[in-house]
Design a protein around this motif. Structure first.
Motif, PDB file in Angstrom:
ATOM      1  N   UNK A 291     -42.223 -40.726 137.016  1.00  0.00           N
ATOM      2  CA  UNK A 291     -43.321 -41.858 137.183  1.00  0.00           C
ATOM      3  C   UNK A 291     -42.903 -42.823 138.164  1.00  0.00           C
ATOM      4  N   UNK A 292     -41.862 -43.286 138.078  1.00  0.00           N
ATOM      5  CA  UNK A 292     -41.129 -44.227 139.216  1.00  0.00           C
ATOM      6  C   UNK A 292     -41.418 -43.787 140.565  1.00  0.00           C
ATOM      7  N   UNK A 293     -40.972 -42.242 141.074  1.00  0.00           N
ATOM      8  CA  UNK A 293     -41.182 -41.814 142.094  1.00  0.00           C
ATOM      9  C   UNK A 293     -42.665 -41.692 142.548  1.00  0.00           C
ATOM     10  N   UNK A 294     -43.507 -41.432 141.567  1.00  0.00           N
ATOM     11  CA  UNK A 294     -44.972 -41.270 141.777  1.00  0.00           C
ATOM     12  C   UNK A 294     -45.709 -42.536 142.108  1.00  0.00           C
ATOM     13  N   UNK A 295     -45.171 -43.652 141.432  1.00  0.00           N
ATOM     14  CA  UNK A 295     -45.695 -45.166 141.827  1.00  0.00           C
ATOM     15  C   UNK A 295     -45.483 -45.427 143.432  1.00  0.00           C
ATOM     16  N   UNK A 296     -44.204 -44.973 143.732  1.00  0.00           N
ATOM     17  CA  UNK A 296     -44.035 -45.276 145.373  1.00  0.00           C
ATOM     18  C   UNK A 296     -44.792 -44.661 146.280  1.00  0.00           C
ATOM     19  N   UNK A 297     -45.463 -43.408 145.872  1.00  0.00           N
ATOM     20  CA  UNK A 297     -46.153 -42.756 146.874  1.00  0.00           C
ATOM     21  C   UNK A 297     -47.839 -43.164 146.613  1.00  0.00           C
ATOM     22  N   UNK A 298     -48.023 -44.238 146.019  1.00  0.00           N
ATOM     23  CA  UNK A 298     -49.477 -44.581 146.022  1.00  0.00           C
ATOM     24  C   UNK A 298     -50.215 -44.320 144.665  1.00  0.00           C
ATOM     25  N   UNK A 299     -49.730 -43.963 143.725  1.00  0.00           N
ATOM     26  CA  UNK A 299     -50.487 -43.697 142.516  1.00  0.00           C
ATOM     27  C   UNK A 299     -49.997 -44.736 141.475  1.00  0.00           C
ATOM     28  N   UNK A 300     -51.072 -44.704 140.361  1.00  0.00           N
ATOM     29  CA  UNK A 300     -51.100 -45.479 139.377  1.00  0.00           C
ATOM     30  C   UNK A 300     -49.454 -45.450 138.667  1.00  0.00           C
ATOM     31  N   UNK A 301     -49.119 -46.576 138.222  1.00  0.00           N
ATOM     32  CA  UNK A 301     -47.674 -46.609 137.721  1.00  0.00           C
ATOM     33  C   UNK A 301     -47.783 -46.302 136.117  1.00  0.00           C
ATOM     34  N   UNK A 302     -46.914 -45.083 135.858  1.00  0.00           N
ATOM     35  CA  UNK A 302     -46.761 -44.717 134.535  1.00  0.00           C
ATOM     36  C   UNK A 302     -45.477 -44.820 134.128  1.00  0.00           C
ATOM     37  N   UNK A 328     -55.062 -42.732 142.415  1.00  0.00           N
ATOM     38  CA  UNK A 328     -54.530 -43.663 143.424  1.00  0.00           C
ATOM     39  C   UNK A 328     -54.678 -45.096 142.522  1.00  0.00           C
ATOM     40  N   UNK A 329     -53.439 -46.014 142.807  1.00  0.00           N
ATOM     41  CA  UNK A 329     -53.324 -47.018 142.479  1.00  0.00           C
ATOM     42  C   UNK A 329     -54.269 -48.302 142.732  1.00  0.00           C
ATOM     43  N   UNK A 330     -54.962 -47.857 143.920  1.00  0.00           N
ATOM     44  CA  UNK A 330     -56.005 -48.850 144.378  1.00  0.00           C
ATOM     45  C   UNK A 330     -57.219 -48.904 143.629  1.00  0.00           C
ATOM     46  N   UNK A 331     -57.389 -47.820 142.684  1.00  0.00           N
ATOM     47  CA  UNK A 331     -58.853 -47.535 141.810  1.00  0.00           C
ATOM     48  C   UNK A 331     -58.570 -48.847 140.825  1.00  0.00           C
ATOM     49  N   UNK A 332     -59.619 -49.281 140.289  1.00  0.00           N
ATOM     50  CA  UNK A 332     -59.841 -50.243 139.268  1.00  0.00           C
ATOM     51  C   UNK A 332     -59.760 -49.599 138.091  1.00  0.00           C
ATOM     52  N   UNK A 333     -59.100 -50.275 136.781  1.00  0.00           N
ATOM     53  CA  UNK A 333     -58.667 -49.690 135.433  1.00  0.00           C
ATOM     54  C   UNK A 333     -59.963 -48.981 134.886  1.00  0.00           C
ATOM     55  N   UNK A 364     -56.044 -35.377 144.003  1.00  0.00           N
ATOM     56  CA  UNK A 364     -54.768 -36.246 144.190  1.00  0.00           C
ATOM     57  C   UNK A 364     -54.468 -36.670 145.424  1.00  0.00           C
ATOM     58  N   UNK A 365     -55.372 -36.009 146.350  1.00  0.00           N
ATOM     59  CA  UNK A 365     -55.241 -36.377 147.958  1.00  0.00           C
ATOM     60  C   UNK A 365     -56.401 -35.936 148.469  1.00  0.00           C
TER      61      UNK A 365
END
Length: 770
Positions: A291-302, A328-333, A364-365
């Motif tokens: 999850x930490x790796x995925x968050x660094x690539x612009x996805x939601x933090x799990x 993507x982390x940019x999308x609202x909740x 996812x892309x």
């Protein structure tokens, strides 16, 4: 009830089942056929079986408690006139060995031919692969009553737990299920039946035979399923325990549990791993690192939400957590939760896509074919404004990854620092808990986390090229050449090194194991000859020549720009070359730490009076607590008992409801074909120790430690698990070896039982020839 030959068993059981449960039959003894064949033929024809005959063996040595001798003796189906009947009976008797033919009482069985079957198949009183407490039904629609046993039909498989309240699976099978219950009270041993359902004969049993060498499941085995159902219900519940200080981004809807989505355990540690392998995998990847790796690539933090859960020792991925982590982390909740709900609903409706989550379910892309996919998959449930918001977020994420902040470059730096950081940390003596920690701590930070990032980047590169093929901007052959070139010849480097300098080969590759997380899997440097044998063939020349040919990129650039992306084809190709190669080299790097840690655990076990097998049943936490030898032995015994229990459990690859524990249909898998090549060759079951040279190798799941098969001249490859981006798929492209990955358990077991196959990747078919 005692079991006799085929005919005797049918005759003994007939009075105890409903009328019409068995086909009518008669038998011809060897003496009667020798003395008066014409009278025998008259007796058969007097039955007036207008659809012809089935002539089956009924030798005294087959279908016994000692062995089935299945396939040893002949069966002749669809026999028509008197002349054909004569030849059929002669053929079946001639298939008996000389000892049997000396006995005048040996006989053949003649039944009416069921030509109008609606469905037919085999039902067994237990799971004879694992001796689990299930009725197992394998059947196929159509008139061919041999479709299941020959492996030529589309097979539907159901598992029904003993004692479970049955859901109706197919009204046409109601009578069969009643017959099976009746047979179970009569038979003293596990058994299976061949059956057919037809308008003329109804539901009929063609044969009954014991399952030689197997014993009835114990009551404890059935009770185990209650614990399995309890665990499944808990992990499917969205309100289960979550970290109190964190809000779960994926919402409160129900989840699914799968063995193939995301960091699929089926491919990496297997469907029934030992405790050490599972706990090591969780520690290094699926608890936090992923999850930490995925968050660094612009996805939601799990981060803080484990990806993998265990059902009585069986590893499963929490699919809702996986889906949320790919948004993507940019999308609202609110939109995030709605997307997660949508993805779960789509997979629930199409469980056959469980191993293709990011190809056919989750977005996812962004690539050249993404707009058309979004219109097909999201348009009915999301407004135009919401689709635009999703599209823009995915475009921004993809642009940033390839031509923006490029987080993968930091991961490249991190993986390059792993050896140095490990050397500086490694102070403790071999076989100590401290040394194990000194190997695993840098492995997480500088090994598996950067590997996870590079694997994510490589997936996106591969998917962009796949979408280019989908829209006609590249051919499949051009895509394969680009990917093979991007991989950089990692395995061909291995082969070349082995040919030129054995000592240097062992220095670079000696740590590899066919099972990366499995302490029982020997390293290359612990038994090189068992993997590579003597001679090492030259790597194939054909693909090398292809990758040197220029590939036109103008259409690819147009497709990328047309999709709204900011980079051109050359930028994509350079990106792919770096991240695909990076994924493979980082895998080689971090697996050294894992393998060395397993070696240290082996020494630790020895110092505490435990065998390597004992150590495989300890969890990593058990070891790191460093209890005394007596407690370690008790923990190993507990782990071993759990592992033995897990062998009896069968769950579908995608679990949607606790009711699936008691009655489940195994979904068909759609395999992936790599290259466009075709091969006909004998089968080599690698797990049984077969030599893959010039054969089609079958491996249930394969990771970097199985690269040795390419050095042995393998002709083709089939795996039960793995996708188009799996390790072995990458290797197959590089070596131009026709490969089929992700067959699923059912197809894999049928193919593994065959002697010879035709694998045609261009036509996307596999056929059993023998």
């Amino acid at each position: 009830m005692l079991i006799g030959d085929k005919a005797a068993t049918l005759a003994a059981l007939r009075p105890f089942l409903r009328e019409g449960a068995f086909l009518p039959h008669l038998t011809i003894t060897r003496s009667a056929w020798h003395e008066d064949p014409e009278q025998c033929l008259d007796d058969i024809e007097a039955r007036q079986w207008v659809d012809g005959y089935a002539v089956r063996s009924s030798a005294s040595s087959e279908d016994s408690l000692e062995g089935s001798h299945a396939g040893v003796f002949d069966t002749v189906l669809r026999v028509g006139d008197r002349s054909a009947l004569t030849h059929a009976i002669d053929k079946v008797f001639k298939s008996y060995d000389r000892r049997l033919l000396r006995d005048p009482s040996e006989r053949v069985l003649v039944q009416p031919m069921v030509r109008d079957a609606l469905l037919s198949g085999v039902a067994s009183s237990l799971d004879h692969v694992r001796s689990g407490p299930y009725w197992v039904l394998n059947y196929s629609a159509g008139a061919d009553t041999t479709a299941v046993t020959s492996g030529t039909g589309h097979v539907i498989t159901y598992y029904i737990a003993h004692g479970a309240e049955r859901r109706r699976i197919d009204a046409r099978l109601d009578d069969l299920l009643l017959d099976l219950d009746a047979l179970n009270t009569l038979m003293e041993v596990p058994f299976e039946v061949e059956f057919a359902v037809s308008p003329r004969w109804g539901t009929v049993i063609l044969q009954v035979r014991p399952l030689a060498g197997l014993t009835q499941p114990t009551p404890a085995a059935s009770q185990l399923l209650t614990s399995v159902a309890r665990d499944v219900k808990y992990y499917l519940n969205p309100s289960r325990d979550r970290p109190a200080h964190q809000q779960y981004p994926a919402g409160n809807g129900p989840t699914l549990l799968g063995i193939m989505p995301d960091w699929n355990p089926a491919e990496i540690i297997g469907t029934r791993p030992r405790r050490l392998a599972t706990s090591l995998y969780r520690n290094l990847v699926t608890d936090r690192v992923w999850a930490h790796s995925r968050m660094k690539y612009g996805y939601k933090d799990l981060t803080g939400f484990p990806l993998l859960v265990e059902i009585q020792g069986l590893p499963y991925i929490d699919v809702r957590t996986s889906c949320a982590s790919l948004i993507p982390a940019a999308l609202p909740p609110l939109l995030t939760r709605r997307l997660a709900d949508h993805y779960i609903a789509a997979l629930r409706s199409h469980p056959e896509l469980h191993d293709k989550l990011e190809f056919d379910v989750v977005h996812s892309m962004w690539g050249p074919a993404s707009n058309a996919r979004m219109e097909r998959q999201l348009a009915p449930d999301f407004t135009g404004k919401e689709q635009t918001e999703i599209r823009n977020a995915l475009i921004a994420l993809t642009n940033d990854l390839i031509d923006g902040t490029q987080p993968w470059r930091a991961d490249q730096q991190a993986i390059r620092s792993l050896p140095g950081n490990t050397r500086r940390a490694l102070k403790a003596p071999e076989g100590t808990v401290t040394r194990i920690e000194q190997l695993l701590d840098p492995c997480r930070k500088y090994g598996t986390e950067p590997f996870a990032g590079l694997a994510r980047a490589a997936f996106i590169a591969t998917e962009l090229l796949a979408q280019a093929v989908e829209v006609g901007a590249l051919t499949a052959a051009e895509r394969d050449c680009l990917l093979a070139s991007a991989a950089g010849g990692v395995t061909s480097d291995l082969v070349e090194q082995l040919k030129s300098d054995r000592d240097e080969f062992l220095r670079v590759y000696g740590h590899l194991r066919p099972g990366t997380y499995d302490i029982l899997s020997p390293r290359y440097d612990e038994g090189l000859d068992r993997y590579f044998g003597g001679a090492v063939p030259e790597p194939p020349k054909t693909l090398r020549a292809l990758t040197e040919q220029p590939i036109p990129l103008d259409e690819l650039s147009k497709a990328l720009r047309g999709a709204g992306l900011d980079f051109d084809a050359l930028t994509l190709v350079r990106f792919a070359q770096q991240v695909v190669r990076g994924r493979e080299t980082s895998k080689l790097a971090f697996t050294r730490n894992v393998s060395d840690a397993l070696t240290s655990i082996k020494y630790y076990a020895h110092d505490h009076g435990l065998s390597i097998d004992d150590a495989s049943h300890l969890s990593l936490n058990d070891i790191l607590r460093n209890p005394d030898a007596m407690e370690l032995a008790e923990l190993a015994a507990e782990g071993r008992e759990q592992w033995h229990r897990a062998q009896q459990i069968v769950l579908p690859p995608l679990v949607a409801d606790s009711a699936d524990v008691w009655c489940m249909q195994l979904p068909p898998s759609k395999p992936n074909f790599i290259t466009c090549e075709r091969v006909i060759a004998d089968v080599a079951d690698i797990e049984s120790g077969a030599d893959p040279e010039c054969r089609i190798a079958l491996i249930r799941s394969a990771d970097p430690g199985y690269d040795w098969i390419f050095a042995r001249g393998v002709a083709g490859l089939i795996t039960a698990y793995g996708g188009v981006n799996s390790h072995m798929a990458i290797r197959a492209r590089e070596f131009h070896v026709p490969t089929m990955t992700g067959t699923g358990e059912q197809m894999f077991n049928r193919l593994r039982a065959a002697a010879r196959l035709e694998l045609d990747c261009g036509a996307q078919t596999v056929r059993i020839l023998q």
